[in-house]
Design a protein around this motif. Sequence first.
Motif, PDB file in Angstrom:
ATOM      1  N   ASP A 479       0.851  -1.183   0.000  1.00  0.00           N
ATOM      2  CA  ASP A 479       0.000   0.000   0.000  1.00  0.00           C
ATOM      3  C   ASP A 479       0.891   1.240   0.000  1.00  0.00           C
ATOM      4  O   ASP A 479       1.456   1.602   1.036  1.00  0.00           O
ATOM      5  N   PRO A 480       1.067   1.915  -1.148  1.00  0.00           N
ATOM      6  CA  PRO A 480       1.969   3.074  -1.186  1.00  0.00           C
ATOM      7  C   PRO A 480       1.472   4.259  -0.364  1.00  0.00           C
ATOM      8  O   PRO A 480       2.266   5.104   0.043  1.00  0.00           O
ATOM      9  N   ASP A 481       0.158   4.350  -0.113  1.00  0.00           N
ATOM     10  CA  ASP A 481      -0.361   5.476   0.668  1.00  0.00           C
ATOM     11  C   ASP A 481      -0.018   5.349   2.139  1.00  0.00           C
ATOM     12  O   ASP A 481       0.397   6.311   2.789  1.00  0.00           O
ATOM     13  N   THR A 482      -0.216   4.152   2.684  1.00  0.00           N
ATOM     14  CA  THR A 482       0.066   3.945   4.108  1.00  0.00           C
ATOM     15  C   THR A 482       1.471   3.420   4.356  1.00  0.00           C
ATOM     16  O   THR A 482       1.950   3.453   5.478  1.00  0.00           O
ATOM     17  N   GLY A 483       2.129   2.921   3.313  1.00  0.00           N
ATOM     18  CA  GLY A 483       3.454   2.354   3.489  1.00  0.00           C
ATOM     19  C   GLY A 483       3.446   0.967   4.098  1.00  0.00           C
ATOM     20  O   GLY A 483       4.499   0.438   4.453  1.00  0.00           O
TER      21      GLY A 483
END
Length: 666
Positions: A479-483
Amino acid sequence: MPATWTETLTGELEWEPSPATTLGILVSGPPLAPYPLVRQVRRALLGPGTLHLEAELSESDIVEAVSKDGVELTAEFRTAARAALRRHVLSGAVPAAELRAATRCDDLGMSPLLLLEEQLVWAYLSQDDPRQECDRLLTDCLLTIAREDRRRILDWAAGALFRLPDLVLDTPSAWLLSEVCLALHRETRRLPPPPMENLPSGPLQEVLRLVPSALVGFHRDGTTLQLGPIGRQRRIAFPLPAIALRPVTVTWPEPDDATGPGPAGVPRRNHELTVDTADGIVEIPVGSGPVRLRNAAGATVDLAAFDPGGPPPELADVDRMLDLLEEAWRESRPLRAQIVRAMSARAVIVRFHDAWAISAYLRFERGWVEEQGLRTYRLVGEDVEVRISNFDRRLQRIMCRPATTTTGILTPGMDLVGRFINAADFGLFVSVPKTSLGFAGPTATGLVHESGFPPGWRRDGPPGFEKGDPVEVRVVTVDPDTGRISLSLRMDRFLSQYPEGTVVEGRVVRVLSFGALVAIPSGVDGLLHISQIAADRDVAFGDAVLVRVLKVDHDSQRVWFATEPPVPEGAPTRTVMLVPGTAARIASAAPADAERLEAVAEFIRRTLGGLPGPMRLVDLAKAINDEFGAAVTGEWLGFGKFSHMLVGLVPEVEVDAKGPGHVRLR
């Protein structure tokens, strides 16, 4: 130059008097004496027939290094030479005009910064009190740095502060230059601070805008203003330049009830006080009227007047800011913030644009700063977009992370070898590389959730990994938004620990109608099918059994066992596994429950006996549900599983007679 000058200049030094030593003293002004200057001084002051002195100087012990550009004297000799030359110039033994004409460097091609250093040294040599002239030169240097953003000058300044005489550095501008170098991570001398009233007001505000911020907290109670380290009481942050002196100028009006008559129509005068907050907690009696705070860089905060019986209005502002930050935290909304201070190679302090009074701790993921080719101290003053990852309103403690994270080459389905970090109740944290550089480049932390553990790990806990141990994993989601990175274990290592044909002792962890699940030391559970168990052998939960690995399927991550010694060829095997305690459970049932058990058993016999072939388990379960309802199907009469109930109530039932999911009477 008269021959006596050699004795005059070198007589008080510990070095052996010689014309070469005299030449070294005469060229000790610049940090590096260029060869044209050495030649110019030799010709002007030592006369003809002295060409050999240049070679003697280069080979003498007063020279630290020789380069293609010139000679560098040792620090010890340079300091002593300048002091001796200053004494004799000021006493008139050495004519200042003649010396200056011979040592001018303006036309020798030296860099402007080395020329500036030479000018500072000449002021030291030729003036009784050179501090005013040196302060002017260094002030111009500071303003050039600030107005033209020429921070490379600081690299020269950091070294010059070690080389210049102490008298030159006994100026407010020299101290400020030292503080700027240290604040921007240049290694140099820390000079003693001047009195606050002597701070250079001209360049101060412009220069200090280059310096990272430190934070001081403040609080008003209607009587006093308290300044000091941020804490639960002083929880409103005010940024100050991070230098040794951290002055705050406080301005407040004279209270309305001040004694003494005042002229009609003339407003009461303002009080102004400058305090150094680096000394600890400072209290100032400002009353409940309006207050202005101003730091050394010129930034101000205006505090409104308030009723001493109530809270100061700035606390309401802080609560409003906390509400905004808490909402952003719950919604995982990105916020703009400014980096005000570098804490370590991966952590900084930020101040939110929409919540100026509140600071937060921002930690970059491992390798991110290096991946960008930066250092955290070079990010000070830059804006960054962050998300709040941890919010504690009571302690006003806020942790952030970058709003976006780079996932590199990590994609779902990728197999790689990570490194164990630590274990939690809900899984394992594993470090994985994000680039083809492996662990030499940036990394990320992923979670192997306990739901993906082998059955033996979920039951008995994972084996004792040490930090840094290799762990084979597969990327599940990124998940690139939350890392957040979700991982699963690759079981190849644990499945291969006992290859096919290996004999190992295991423990029965579950009894099924068609066999038993046996756990082996690697944490893997495998099936011991009824076709591999002798007809006269009982296998119960918790039994230790010796098994041989029949088959290992790496794709499905399943293992099959056979008893050891194996069942002889042609010998009868088990056709069904009875659930342990079935007979005792039926015998000890209450009369009403016993009647129901018997009724269900009779219904099963009647239903299966009237069919020409096997019946699907789901169809039989539906028929029982239609006949008896939830009283039977809720927990299948205490047997837990439907197949266990069938075998327990009707021993002659044969499960999986035709294939998976079928049943019939033998």
